[in-house]
Scaffold this motif. Structure first.
Motif, PDB file in Angstrom:
ATOM      1  N   ALA A  80     -26.155 -33.418 -23.956  1.00  0.00           N
ATOM      2  CA  ALA A  80     -26.003 -34.239 -25.148  1.00  0.00           C
ATOM      3  C   ALA A  80     -24.951 -33.641 -26.084  1.00  0.00           C
ATOM      4  CB  ALA A  80     -27.349 -34.366 -25.868  1.00  0.00           C
ATOM      5  N   GLU A  81     -24.919 -32.313 -26.196  1.00  0.00           N
ATOM      6  CA  GLU A  81     -23.880 -31.687 -27.024  1.00  0.00           C
ATOM      7  C   GLU A  81     -22.502 -31.917 -26.412  1.00  0.00           C
ATOM      8  OE1 GLU A  81     -22.916 -27.629 -29.518  1.00  0.00           O
ATOM      9  OE2 GLU A  81     -23.992 -27.401 -27.618  1.00  0.00           O
ATOM     10  N   ALA A  82     -22.413 -31.846 -25.085  1.00  0.00           N
ATOM     11  CA  ALA A  82     -21.140 -32.109 -24.418  1.00  0.00           C
ATOM     12  C   ALA A  82     -20.657 -33.526 -24.722  1.00  0.00           C
ATOM     13  CB  ALA A  82     -21.298 -31.904 -22.918  1.00  0.00           C
ATOM     14  N   GLY A  83     -21.583 -34.494 -24.667  1.00  0.00           N
ATOM     15  CA  GLY A  83     -21.223 -35.865 -24.995  1.00  0.00           C
ATOM     16  C   GLY A  83     -20.759 -36.007 -26.433  1.00  0.00           C
ATOM     17  N   TYR A  84     -21.415 -35.303 -27.348  1.00  0.00           N
ATOM     18  CA  TYR A  84     -21.012 -35.311 -28.755  1.00  0.00           C
ATOM     19  C   TYR A  84     -19.592 -34.780 -28.910  1.00  0.00           C
ATOM     20  CZ  TYR A  84     -21.123 -34.074 -33.758  1.00  0.00           C
ATOM     21  OH  TYR A  84     -20.839 -33.954 -35.103  1.00  0.00           O
ATOM     22  N   ALA A  85     -19.275 -33.695 -28.211  1.00  0.00           N
ATOM     23  CA  ALA A  85     -17.931 -33.101 -28.286  1.00  0.00           C
ATOM     24  C   ALA A  85     -16.880 -34.072 -27.760  1.00  0.00           C
ATOM     25  CB  ALA A  85     -17.889 -31.799 -27.497  1.00  0.00           C
ATOM     26  N   ALA A  86     -17.208 -34.780 -26.683  1.00  0.00           N
ATOM     27  CA  ALA A  86     -16.255 -35.734 -26.105  1.00  0.00           C
ATOM     28  C   ALA A  86     -16.047 -36.936 -27.018  1.00  0.00           C
ATOM     29  CB  ALA A  86     -16.759 -36.181 -24.733  1.00  0.00           C
ATOM     30  N   ARG A  87     -17.134 -37.465 -27.561  1.00  0.00           N
ATOM     31  CA  ARG A  87     -17.023 -38.653 -28.414  1.00  0.00           C
ATOM     32  C   ARG A  87     -16.410 -38.332 -29.766  1.00  0.00           C
ATOM     33  NH1 ARG A  87     -22.265 -38.998 -26.638  1.00  0.00           N
ATOM     34  NH2 ARG A  87     -23.018 -38.402 -28.712  1.00  0.00           N
ATOM     35  N   ARG A  88     -16.872 -37.254 -30.383  1.00  0.00           N
ATOM     36  CA  ARG A  88     -16.474 -36.951 -31.767  1.00  0.00           C
ATOM     37  C   ARG A  88     -15.064 -36.375 -31.831  1.00  0.00           C
ATOM     38  NH1 ARG A  88     -19.329 -35.930 -36.708  1.00  0.00           N
ATOM     39  NH2 ARG A  88     -17.730 -35.469 -38.251  1.00  0.00           N
ATOM     40  N   PHE A  89     -14.700 -35.541 -30.853  1.00  0.00           N
ATOM     41  CA  PHE A  89     -13.437 -34.822 -30.930  1.00  0.00           C
ATOM     42  C   PHE A  89     -12.465 -35.154 -29.799  1.00  0.00           C
ATOM     43  CE2 PHE A  89     -16.698 -32.160 -32.956  1.00  0.00           C
ATOM     44  CZ  PHE A  89     -16.164 -32.056 -34.231  1.00  0.00           C
ATOM     45  N   ALA A  93     -29.961 -36.426 -12.646  1.00  0.00           N
ATOM     46  CA  ALA A  93     -30.491 -37.509 -13.475  1.00  0.00           C
ATOM     47  C   ALA A  93     -29.729 -37.685 -14.792  1.00  0.00           C
ATOM     48  CB  ALA A  93     -31.967 -37.250 -13.765  1.00  0.00           C
ATOM     49  N   LEU A  94     -28.816 -36.782 -15.106  1.00  0.00           N
ATOM     50  CA  LEU A  94     -28.068 -36.908 -16.356  1.00  0.00           C
ATOM     51  C   LEU A  94     -27.230 -38.183 -16.349  1.00  0.00           C
ATOM     52  CD1 LEU A  94     -26.793 -33.215 -16.754  1.00  0.00           C
ATOM     53  CD2 LEU A  94     -28.612 -34.322 -18.077  1.00  0.00           C
ATOM     54  N   PRO A  95     -27.189 -38.917 -17.456  1.00  0.00           N
ATOM     55  CA  PRO A  95     -26.364 -40.119 -17.499  1.00  0.00           C
ATOM     56  C   PRO A  95     -24.875 -39.772 -17.459  1.00  0.00           C
ATOM     57  CG  PRO A  95     -27.212 -39.608 -19.681  1.00  0.00           C
ATOM     58  CD  PRO A  95     -27.884 -38.665 -18.737  1.00  0.00           C
ATOM     59  N   ARG A  96     -24.095 -40.676 -16.899  1.00  0.00           N
ATOM     60  CA  ARG A  96     -22.650 -40.482 -16.914  1.00  0.00           C
ATOM     61  C   ARG A  96     -22.152 -40.555 -18.349  1.00  0.00           C
ATOM     62  NH1 ARG A  96     -20.688 -38.284 -12.193  1.00  0.00           N
ATOM     63  NH2 ARG A  96     -21.905 -39.140 -10.454  1.00  0.00           N
ATOM     64  N   GLU A  97     -21.321 -39.595 -18.704  1.00  0.00           N
ATOM     65  CA  GLU A  97     -20.807 -39.507 -20.060  1.00  0.00           C
ATOM     66  C   GLU A  97     -19.290 -39.385 -19.986  1.00  0.00           C
ATOM     67  OE1 GLU A  97     -21.206 -39.871 -23.907  1.00  0.00           O
ATOM     68  OE2 GLU A  97     -23.080 -39.228 -22.974  1.00  0.00           O
ATOM     69  N   PRO A  98     -18.537 -40.354 -20.543  1.00  0.00           N
ATOM     70  CA  PRO A  98     -17.070 -40.251 -20.514  1.00  0.00           C
ATOM     71  C   PRO A  98     -16.599 -38.939 -21.137  1.00  0.00           C
ATOM     72  CG  PRO A  98     -17.753 -42.423 -21.271  1.00  0.00           C
ATOM     73  CD  PRO A  98     -18.995 -41.588 -21.208  1.00  0.00           C
ATOM     74  N   GLY A  99     -15.706 -38.251 -20.458  1.00  0.00           N
ATOM     75  CA  GLY A  99     -15.160 -37.005 -20.980  1.00  0.00           C
ATOM     76  C   GLY A  99     -15.976 -35.779 -20.657  1.00  0.00           C
ATOM     77  N   VAL A 100     -17.071 -35.944 -19.884  1.00  0.00           N
ATOM     78  CA  VAL A 100     -17.942 -34.811 -19.547  1.00  0.00           C
ATOM     79  C   VAL A 100     -18.056 -34.709 -18.033  1.00  0.00           C
ATOM     80  CG1 VAL A 100     -20.250 -33.812 -19.722  1.00  0.00           C
ATOM     81  CG2 VAL A 100     -19.267 -35.049 -21.674  1.00  0.00           C
ATOM     82  N   ARG A 101     -17.844 -33.509 -17.521  1.00  0.00           N
ATOM     83  CA  ARG A 101     -18.038 -33.247 -16.098  1.00  0.00           C
ATOM     84  C   ARG A 101     -18.928 -32.020 -15.957  1.00  0.00           C
ATOM     85  NH1 ARG A 101     -13.191 -32.956 -11.592  1.00  0.00           N
ATOM     86  NH2 ARG A 101     -14.511 -32.719  -9.738  1.00  0.00           N
ATOM     87  N   VAL A 102     -19.956 -32.126 -15.128  1.00  0.00           N
ATOM     88  CA  VAL A 102     -20.945 -31.064 -14.987  1.00  0.00           C
ATOM     89  C   VAL A 102     -20.651 -30.256 -13.727  1.00  0.00           C
ATOM     90  CG1 VAL A 102     -23.395 -30.507 -14.827  1.00  0.00           C
ATOM     91  CG2 VAL A 102     -22.660 -32.524 -16.133  1.00  0.00           C
ATOM     92  N   HIS A 103     -20.694 -28.930 -13.866  1.00  0.00           N
ATOM     93  CA  HIS A 103     -20.526 -28.005 -12.747  1.00  0.00           C
ATOM     94  C   HIS A 103     -21.775 -27.127 -12.698  1.00  0.00           C
ATOM     95  CE1 HIS A 103     -16.128 -28.897 -12.568  1.00  0.00           C
ATOM     96  NE2 HIS A 103     -16.325 -29.078 -13.852  1.00  0.00           N
ATOM     97  N   HIS A 104     -22.587 -27.299 -11.656  1.00  0.00           N
ATOM     98  CA  HIS A 104     -23.829 -26.544 -11.501  1.00  0.00           C
ATOM     99  C   HIS A 104     -23.667 -25.628 -10.292  1.00  0.00           C
ATOM    100  CE1 HIS A 104     -28.416 -26.632 -10.465  1.00  0.00           C
ATOM    101  NE2 HIS A 104     -28.078 -25.520 -11.101  1.00  0.00           N
ATOM    102  N   LEU A 105     -23.504 -24.332 -10.546  1.00  0.00           N
ATOM    103  CA  LEU A 105     -23.219 -23.377  -9.477  1.00  0.00           C
ATOM    104  C   LEU A 105     -24.359 -22.381  -9.326  1.00  0.00           C
ATOM    105  CD1 LEU A 105     -20.336 -24.491 -10.312  1.00  0.00           C
ATOM    106  CD2 LEU A 105     -19.443 -22.302  -9.520  1.00  0.00           C
ATOM    107  N   ASP A 106     -24.926 -22.317  -8.124  1.00  0.00           N
ATOM    108  CA  ASP A 106     -25.896 -21.264  -7.855  1.00  0.00           C
ATOM    109  C   ASP A 106     -25.154 -19.956  -7.571  1.00  0.00           C
ATOM    110  OD1 ASP A 106     -24.935 -21.383  -5.232  1.00  0.00           O
ATOM    111  OD2 ASP A 106     -26.677 -22.458  -4.464  1.00  0.00           O
ATOM    112  N   GLU A 107     -25.909 -18.876  -7.339  1.00  0.00           N
ATOM    113  CA  GLU A 107     -25.254 -17.576  -7.169  1.00  0.00           C
ATOM    114  C   GLU A 107     -24.382 -17.524  -5.922  1.00  0.00           C
ATOM    115  OE1 GLU A 107     -27.409 -13.971  -7.536  1.00  0.00           O
ATOM    116  OE2 GLU A 107     -27.464 -14.134  -9.731  1.00  0.00           O
ATOM    117  N   GLU A 108     -24.744 -18.237  -4.886  1.00  0.00           N
ATOM    118  CA  GLU A 108     -23.924 -18.221  -3.682  1.00  0.00           C
ATOM    119  C   GLU A 108     -22.579 -18.888  -3.941  1.00  0.00           C
ATOM    120  OE1 GLU A 108     -22.500 -16.986  -0.424  1.00  0.00           O
ATOM    121  OE2 GLU A 108     -24.519 -16.420  -1.052  1.00  0.00           O
TER     122      GLU A 108
END
Length: 437
Positions: A23-32, A58-73
């Motif tokens: 949600a903070e990432a979406g705020y940064a994309a929309r506001r700034f 399950a996160l909604p698609r948010e314009p300007g936000v891309r998620v990178h989820h990296l495990d230790e491997e």
């Protein structure tokens, strides 16, 4: 477009935090209008990580936000390729410093710095999994609100736009290199029970992170402001000031650092040591680089694991190792403060070579001061009794090992700092790998 890395290192269950961070990432994309790379560095166990994967999916698609989820491997694969491209003399040792088998607050943030370089980001904005956003007037209080507008830009532009300033005119041409606030809620270090059991012992122990030559008054003042953050008063309205930000006023769960700092100097990769991720806050301050201190404090809380016997033992060990690290860091901080803006070159970039020289000098210090610290800890913990006394019993046979580890941590830091520019350059040419959506 300003591309930023909003980062969450974690080794515990934190699906709610991931959702809030998105949600903070979406705020940064929309506001700034920011291009936000939300980076989750996941060192949790398989079951917990699987739950995080479901949360991310399950996160909604948010314009300007891309998620990178990296495990230790995935992190290890990226690091292995970056280290190989950098061509250091001791690649295996360097890889262990970047991804050690034990908990390292500095190392996990260093990984974020390198991945931010790989992702083409201009800044890293770090949050923690044992914290949450305040809510005011029904809306979350996102720190990125103050982090994004001016980071990397000359301080003069912020003052011209009306931002309150404590900077002298001679510093306003320098770039805003850090933005941060603190936390409200529980102490940032899990020693509140110690204070409840014996206020005097608490003061004795916490005061051990002051320099050995500190006066009783200096030691008392340090204890009074240590680990308390911004207290307990909730957010009621925005305040932000341009300043040389006091490292005691910001917390690493609530900070943003510009690439011109972290791409030139890493954090200490020490393991099982609290406070190892605060070095750059001292560097920015001592090098007289402007920062923004604001009041969008994050709520700090303790996870259940800290309350267990195993969690207590692990955390108290990290606290003791922090106390021992201060022999070396006080020496380096004193040198950095004396250097001041000589730590910067004519482009206002950090001169890491001067800091590395101070680190190496510090490894020749007499360890008598740390022997004294261990003696004081032993006396204090035995006086508290119970599990504190049992911890002191377990600590006693490890004294020489702990003294050696404290010095080795600084030697490792100097080694990593010396190879850091080549690592950052290699990271820029290394694909992060799978894990994004």
């Amino acid at each position: 477009m300003n591309r930023i890395c909003l980062c969450l290192p974690t080794n515990r269950a934190c699906s709610a935090t991931i959702t809030a961070l998105h949600a903070e990432a979406g705020y940064a994309a929309r506001r700034f209008g920011a291009d936000v790379r939300l980076l989750i560095l996941d060192s949790a166990d398989d079951r917990t990580r699987a739950a995080h994967t479901r949360t991310v999916a399950a996160l909604p698609r948010e314009p300007g936000v891309r998620v990178h989820h990296l495990d230790e491997e995935a992190q290890r694969d990226f690091l292995r390729r970056a280290v190989r491209a950098a061509g250091p003399a001791e690649p295996d040792r360097l890889l262990r410093l970047m991804l050690p088998p034990a908990v390292s607050y500095g190392a996990c943030t260093n990984r974020a710095f390198l991945l931010a370089a790989a992702l083409g980001c201009h800044s890293v904005h770090r949050r923690d999994s044992d914290s949450a956003y305040q809510v005011h007037a029904g809306q979350p209080v996102f720190p990125v609100h103050h982090e994004l507008p001016w980071l990397g830009r000359p301080a003069a532009e912020a003052t011209a736009a009306g931002l309150c300033t404590d900077l002298g005119p001679a510093l306003t041409h320098r770039p805003v290199s850090l933005a941060g606030a603190s936390f409200i809620g529980e102490l940032s270090v899990d020693i509140g029970e110690m204070r409840q059991l014996d206020e005097g012992v608490y003061h004795d122990v916490v005061g051990l992170w002051a320099p050995a030559g500190a006066s009783p008054r200096e030691r008392r003042e340090l204890v009074e402001e240590s680990f308390t953050g911004a207290g307990t008063t909730p957010f009621t309205g925005d305040r932000a000031t341009l300043a040389l930000v006091d490292p005691m006023r910001v917390d690493m769960c609530n900070i943003a650092i510009h690439q011109d700092v972290y791409e030139r100097m890493p954090l200490p990769p020490a393991t099982d040591t609290i406070g190892s991720d605060y070095f750059l806050t001292h560097l920015v301050h001592d090098a007289t680089l402007p920062g923004i201190l604001h009041n969008r404090h994050i709520e700090n809380f303790y996870t259940p694991e800290r309350r267990t016997d195993a969690g207590f033992l692990a955390y108290q060990t990290r606290f003791v190792k922090f106390l021992l690290s201060m022999l070396y860091f006080h020496h380096v901080y004193d040198r950095m403060a004396a250097e001041g803006d000589r730590l910067l070159d004519d482009r206002q970039h950090v001169r890491a070579d001067r800091i590395i020289a101070s680190l190496r000098d510090s490894t020749r210090l007499d360890t008598a001061e740390n022997v004294w610290r261990l003696d004081r800890v032993d006396t204090a913990y035995r006086k508290l009794g119970g599990r504190y006394a049992r911890f002191a019993e377990r600590l006693e046979p490890r004294r020489e090992q702990l003294l050696a580890e404290a010095r080795q941590d600084i030697e490792d830091f100097a080694l990593l700092a010396g190879t850091w520019p080549a690592l950052v350059d290699a990271a820029r040419r290394t694909a992060p790998g799978p894990g994004d959506r």
